[in-house]
Design a protein around this motif. Structure first.
Motif, mmCIF file in Angstrom:
data_model
loop_
_atom_site.group_PDB
_atom_site.id
_atom_site.type_symbol
_atom_site.label_atom_id
_atom_site.label_comp_id
_atom_site.label_asym_id
_atom_site.label_seq_id
_atom_site.Cartn_x
_atom_site.Cartn_y
_atom_site.Cartn_z
ATOM 1 N N SER A 1 0.851 -1.198 0.000
ATOM 2 C CA SER A 1 0.000 0.000 0.000
ATOM 3 C C SER A 1 0.883 1.243 0.000
ATOM 4 O O SER A 1 2.079 1.179 0.289
ATOM 5 N N GLU B 1 -3.393 3.347 0.972
ATOM 6 C CA GLU B 1 -4.257 2.852 -0.106
ATOM 7 C C GLU B 1 -3.568 1.689 -0.826
ATOM 8 O O GLU B 1 -2.385 1.771 -1.143
ATOM 9 N N TRP C 1 -7.475 0.266 -6.813
ATOM 10 C CA TRP C 1 -7.775 0.870 -5.511
ATOM 11 C C TRP C 1 -7.019 2.157 -5.248
ATOM 12 O O TRP C 1 -7.058 2.685 -4.147
ATOM 13 N N GLY C 2 -6.308 2.671 -6.245
ATOM 14 C CA GLY C 2 -5.833 4.050 -6.192
ATOM 15 C C GLY C 2 -4.493 4.321 -5.549
ATOM 16 O O GLY C 2 -3.964 5.422 -5.665
ATOM 17 N N GLY C 3 -3.911 3.344 -4.867
ATOM 18 C CA GLY C 3 -2.635 3.588 -4.204
ATOM 19 C C GLY C 3 -1.529 3.991 -5.145
ATOM 20 O O GLY C 3 -0.657 4.799 -4.812
ATOM 21 N N LEU D 1 -13.687 5.529 -2.758
ATOM 22 C CA LEU D 1 -12.310 5.571 -3.248
ATOM 23 C C LEU D 1 -11.943 7.004 -3.635
ATOM 24 O O LEU D 1 -10.857 7.491 -3.299
ATOM 25 N N ARG E 1 -11.187 8.945 -0.542
ATOM 26 C CA ARG E 1 -9.894 8.599 0.056
ATOM 27 C C ARG E 1 -8.725 9.160 -0.753
ATOM 28 O O ARG E 1 -7.743 9.637 -0.190
ATOM 29 N N ILE E 2 -8.847 9.110 -2.073
ATOM 30 C CA ILE E 2 -7.768 9.621 -2.929
ATOM 31 C C ILE E 2 -7.670 11.140 -2.812
ATOM 32 O O ILE E 2 -6.575 11.705 -2.759
ATOM 33 N N HIS F 1 -5.879 13.757 0.383
ATOM 34 C CA HIS F 1 -4.450 13.932 0.657
ATOM 35 C C HIS F 1 -3.905 15.307 0.257
ATOM 36 O O HIS F 1 -2.714 15.453 0.002
ATOM 37 N N SER G 1 -3.187 15.001 -3.625
ATOM 38 C CA SER G 1 -4.426 14.821 -4.398
ATOM 39 C C SER G 1 -4.607 15.874 -5.477
ATOM 40 O O SER G 1 -5.315 15.649 -6.454
#
Length: 198
Positions: free
Chosen positions: A12, A16, A47-49, A77, A80-81, A84, A88
């Motif tokens: 991760s 993420e 999942w965007g990490g 998602l 969460r993304i 940041h 982001s």
């Protein structure tokens, strides 16, 4: 054994998940450092990490945008993304097919004539889909930039290792890439990077 222990699901970045091997992530950071893209286009964000990973590197090196496109990007998602802050701010998500001309037009509007673009193909792994992506997205990539075709290893994985998938031997990213390279002389494989990967 890697599949038995879900090794690919253990990494991760900023909390993420990255559905990729750490060794592959190191290869990608080397490509980014080497080519210094202004834009990264990731087809298939999962999942965007990985988007956050790219943004972290571009925060240091400079870079304008990371464009992630996927047929399904859940609202949680996105939340969460986009939480940041600085990381982001350079991420832009497009929900829909990577082959949809409207979505390609959106990317055109963002990138403009800039050719310092890294494209990563990591969505549907069928031969036809990957070949279409290679042919549609090669126009974004200029000299000394990269187009990364992920999961060519599908060709080498024993049948029935994974849950049933529409791709397999002879119908995967490697088969598509080989066909693409036969007809497109602008691209060559980077054997230095390739030789570092197991």
């Amino acid at each position: 054994k890697a599949d038995t222990y879900n090794w690919i699901h253990q990494t991760s970045w900023f909390g993420e998940p990255i559905i990729n091997l750490p060794q592959d992530m190191f290869a990608l950071q080397e490509i980014i450092f080497k080519s210094r893209p202004d834009y990264i286009i990731e087809l298939g964000v999962a999942w965007g990490g990985q988007l956050l990973f790219f943004s972290t590197i571009m925060e240091i090196l400079g870079g304008k945008k990371i464009i992630g496109i996927d047929i399904f990007i859940p609202d949680d998602l996105k939340e969460r993304i986009y939480k940041h802050k600085k990381l982001s701010s350079r991420i832009e998500l497009i929900e829909g097919s990577s082959l949809d001309q409207q979505n390609i037009n959106k990317i055109d509007q963002i990138v403009g004539k800039n050719k310092k673009v890294l494209v990563i193909l990591d969505s549907d792994h069928t031969h036809e889909h990957v070949l279409n992506e290679l042919n549609l997205y090669e126009k974004f990539v200029g000299k000394n930039s990269y187009m990364v075709c992920a999961d060519t290893i599908v060709e080498l994985i024993p049948e029935q290792t994974h849950r049933p998938r529409p791709w397999g031997h002879g119908n995967n990213p490697m088969s598509a890439l080989k066909q693409f390279l036969k007809s497109n002389t602008r691209f060559v494989s980077d054997k230095d990077i390739e030789s570092k990967l197991l």
